[in-house]
Design an enzyme around this catalytic site. Structure first.
Site, short mmCIF file in Angstrom:
data_model
loop_
_atom_site.label_atom_id
_atom_site.label_comp_id
_atom_site.label_asym_id
_atom_site.label_seq_id
_atom_site.Cartn_x
_atom_site.Cartn_y
_atom_site.Cartn_z
N LYS A 116 0.82 -1.21 0.00
CA LYS A 116 0.00 0.00 0.00
C LYS A 116 0.86 1.26 0.00
O LYS A 116 0.49 2.25 -0.61
CB LYS A 116 -0.96 0.01 1.20
CG LYS A 116 -2.09 -1.00 1.03
CD LYS A 116 -3.34 -0.60 1.80
CE LYS A 116 -4.50 -1.48 1.37
NZ LYS A 116 -5.75 -1.23 2.06
N LYS A 203 -6.72 -7.26 -7.64
CA LYS A 203 -8.00 -7.60 -7.01
C LYS A 203 -9.03 -6.50 -7.24
O LYS A 203 -8.67 -5.33 -7.42
CB LYS A 203 -7.82 -7.90 -5.51
CG LYS A 203 -7.66 -6.72 -4.63
CD LYS A 203 -7.86 -7.14 -3.17
CE LYS A 203 -7.93 -5.90 -2.29
NZ LYS A 203 -8.51 -6.08 -1.01
N LYS A 206 -12.32 -1.14 -4.00
CA LYS A 206 -13.11 0.10 -3.91
C LYS A 206 -12.31 1.26 -4.45
O LYS A 206 -12.87 2.22 -4.97
CB LYS A 206 -13.42 0.44 -2.45
CG LYS A 206 -14.20 -0.57 -1.69
CD LYS A 206 -14.48 -0.01 -0.29
CE LYS A 206 -14.69 -1.10 0.72
NZ LYS A 206 -13.47 -1.42 1.49
N1 AQP Z 1 -11.53 -8.45 -4.49
C1 AQP Z 1 -11.87 -9.09 -3.38
N2 AQP Z 1 -12.14 -10.42 -3.40
C2 AQP Z 1 -12.49 -11.08 -2.27
N3 AQP Z 1 -12.60 -10.48 -1.06
C3 AQP Z 1 -12.34 -9.16 -1.00
N4 AQP Z 1 -12.37 -8.27 0.02
C4 AQP Z 1 -12.04 -7.05 -0.44
N5 AQP Z 1 -11.80 -7.10 -1.76
C5 AQP Z 1 -11.97 -8.40 -2.14
C6 AQP Z 1 -12.71 -8.65 1.39
O1 AQP Z 1 -13.69 -7.73 1.85
C7 AQP Z 1 -13.50 -7.54 3.25
C8 AQP Z 1 -13.52 -6.10 3.55
O2 AQP Z 1 -12.43 -5.48 2.94
P1 AQP Z 1 -12.01 -4.05 3.43
O3 AQP Z 1 -13.09 -3.11 3.12
O4 AQP Z 1 -11.65 -4.12 4.86
O5 AQP Z 1 -10.72 -3.64 2.68
P2 AQP Z 1 -9.95 -4.15 1.45
O6 AQP Z 1 -9.64 -5.60 1.53
O7 AQP Z 1 -8.76 -3.25 1.32
O8 AQP Z 1 -11.03 -3.90 0.31
P3 AQP Z 1 -10.95 -3.02 -0.96
O9 AQP Z 1 -12.25 -3.07 -1.65
O10 AQP Z 1 -9.75 -3.36 -1.78
O11 AQP Z 1 -10.81 -1.57 -0.37
P4 AQP Z 1 -9.73 -0.47 -0.59
O12 AQP Z 1 -9.69 -0.23 -2.08
O13 AQP Z 1 -10.30 0.70 0.18
O14 AQP Z 1 -8.41 -0.96 -0.04
C9 AQP Z 1 -12.20 -8.21 3.64
O15 AQP Z 1 -12.49 -9.45 4.29
C10 AQP Z 1 -11.52 -8.44 2.32
O16 AQP Z 1 -10.67 -9.60 2.35
#
Ligand code: AQP
Length: 339
Positions: A116, A203, A206
């Protein structure tokens, strides 16, 4: 372990943007399945979200939206505790204590920070660096037994276990021996990593600049069809075996989304579609997505008109979370010798 002898589960989602299919298939869908067998706490982890700057107005809306999506997807507030992390200040207090337990060398090994922060390491927030300590606090505050984790969070859960063990050892002569249970990962066979629709090696996220890379849970049916029809593929037909998906990440991703949504194995999906055109497959995938996502969207619209209900759920969740966490934090203060 909770009062009703059910094992305790803790998990959370960051209110850092529009929730998408990855959040649903990788996390929320599993949360729903766990509610009957475990004592579940599902948190909206807003303190984690601000490790990266968030627009305050958007953050407020996103917190409310994650709560609404939990409810719209089928998390039942009578069975599970749904609450906002910053509503329970014990999370921050225990995180500070863990800042004093965790060794710098442990944090330096965290690959998610390296990914990150990238080349911008000197300029990211120190909160991003100590994020795993806050995650450990979320989990250990509730004396959690099991944490549903995807691949990306395994290392952070290992660190949580190390923190619990070090706390228990450091304070073993002061009532800390075996104080924190050592939480186990709950690895769910069906949980899947959903990849970007534009690049199958990244992946679905968001924070991806392109909304075309993800199916958002609020997308309408036309937008879902458009995003799937534009999803990256390649000129080759759909193969007949999983081995032949090697080197074709976008195809592998679309097939595994289809399989997760229809609860079938990928090789079964391959048997159904081998040799077929992507246009046929994409049409079926869109239909399947619409049948999974549109009921959530419709519930969300209802909840938008019933904000008082969502607010009540969060208020109730805060009360329950404080009741549980207060017991732990008071004991921790006493063990350490604070106050
Ligand atoms: N692409 C994904 N596939 C499967 N699981 C996913 N999760 C996130 N993206 C995927 C799972 O969703 C839960 C919540 O995630 P989070 O909001 O805590 O943060 P993250 O993993 O960093 O999700 P994002 O969407 O990628 O957010 P940003 O872009 O803000 O960093 C977790 O259990 C995660 O594993």
């Amino acid at each position: 372990m909770s009062l009703n002898n059910k094992k305790r589960v803790f998990s959370g989602v960051q209110p850092s943007g529009a929730l998408h299919l990855g959040n649903y298939l990788g996390a929320i869908k599993n949360f729903i399945n766990l509610q009957d067998d475990y004592d579940c706490l599902y948190c909206i982890v807003d303190l984690h979200a601000i490790t990266v700057w968030q627009n305050p107005t958007d953050l407020k809306n996103n917190i409310f939206e994650v709560a609404s999506i939990y409810l719209a997807s089928g998390i039942n507030p009578k069975k599970s505790t749904i609450f906002v992390q910053s509503n329970v200040s014990h999370h921050s207090e225990l995180a500070w204590i863990f800042n004093c337990i965790t060794r710098i060398g442990w944090l330096n090994r965290m690959t998610q920070f390296k990914e990150k922060a990238g080349k911008n390491r000197e300029n990211v927030s120190s909160g991003l660096y100590t994020y795993p300590n806050l995650m450990a606090s979320d989990i250990l505050l509730y004396l959690t037994d099991l944490v549903p984790v995807g691949d990306d969070q395994k290392q952070h859960l290992e660190l949580t276990r190390d923190i619990a063990q070090k706390f228990n050892n450091d304070y073993s002569d002061f009532g800390g021996s075996n104080f924190f249970p050592i939480p186990d990962p709950l690895i769910l066979a069906e949980s899947s990593r959903v990849m970007s629709l534009r690049d199958g090696t990244k992946k679905m996220s968001k924070s991806d600049a392109s909304a075309m890379s993800r199916i958002e849970l609020k997308d309408n049916n036309d937008l879902i069809r458009k995003k799937i029809s534009k999803a990256k593929t390649d000129p080759l037909p759909i193969p007949d075996s999983i081995e032949k998906l090697e080197g074709r990440p976008e195809i592998k991703n679309l097939l595994s989304i289809f399989s997760s949504l229809s609860d079938t194995a990928v090789d079964e999906t391959l048997r159904e579609y081998e040799g077929k055109q992507f246009s046929d497959f994409k049409k079926d995938l869109s239909d399947l997505l619409i049948s999974s996502v549109s009921p959530i969207r419709e519930e969300l619209i209802k909840l938008e008109n019933d904000k008082g209900y969502v607010r009540d759920v969060l208020d109730d969740g805060r009360t329950k979370a404080i009741e549980k966490s207060e017991v732990t934090i008071k004991k921790v203060r006493n063990i350490i010798g604070l106050g």
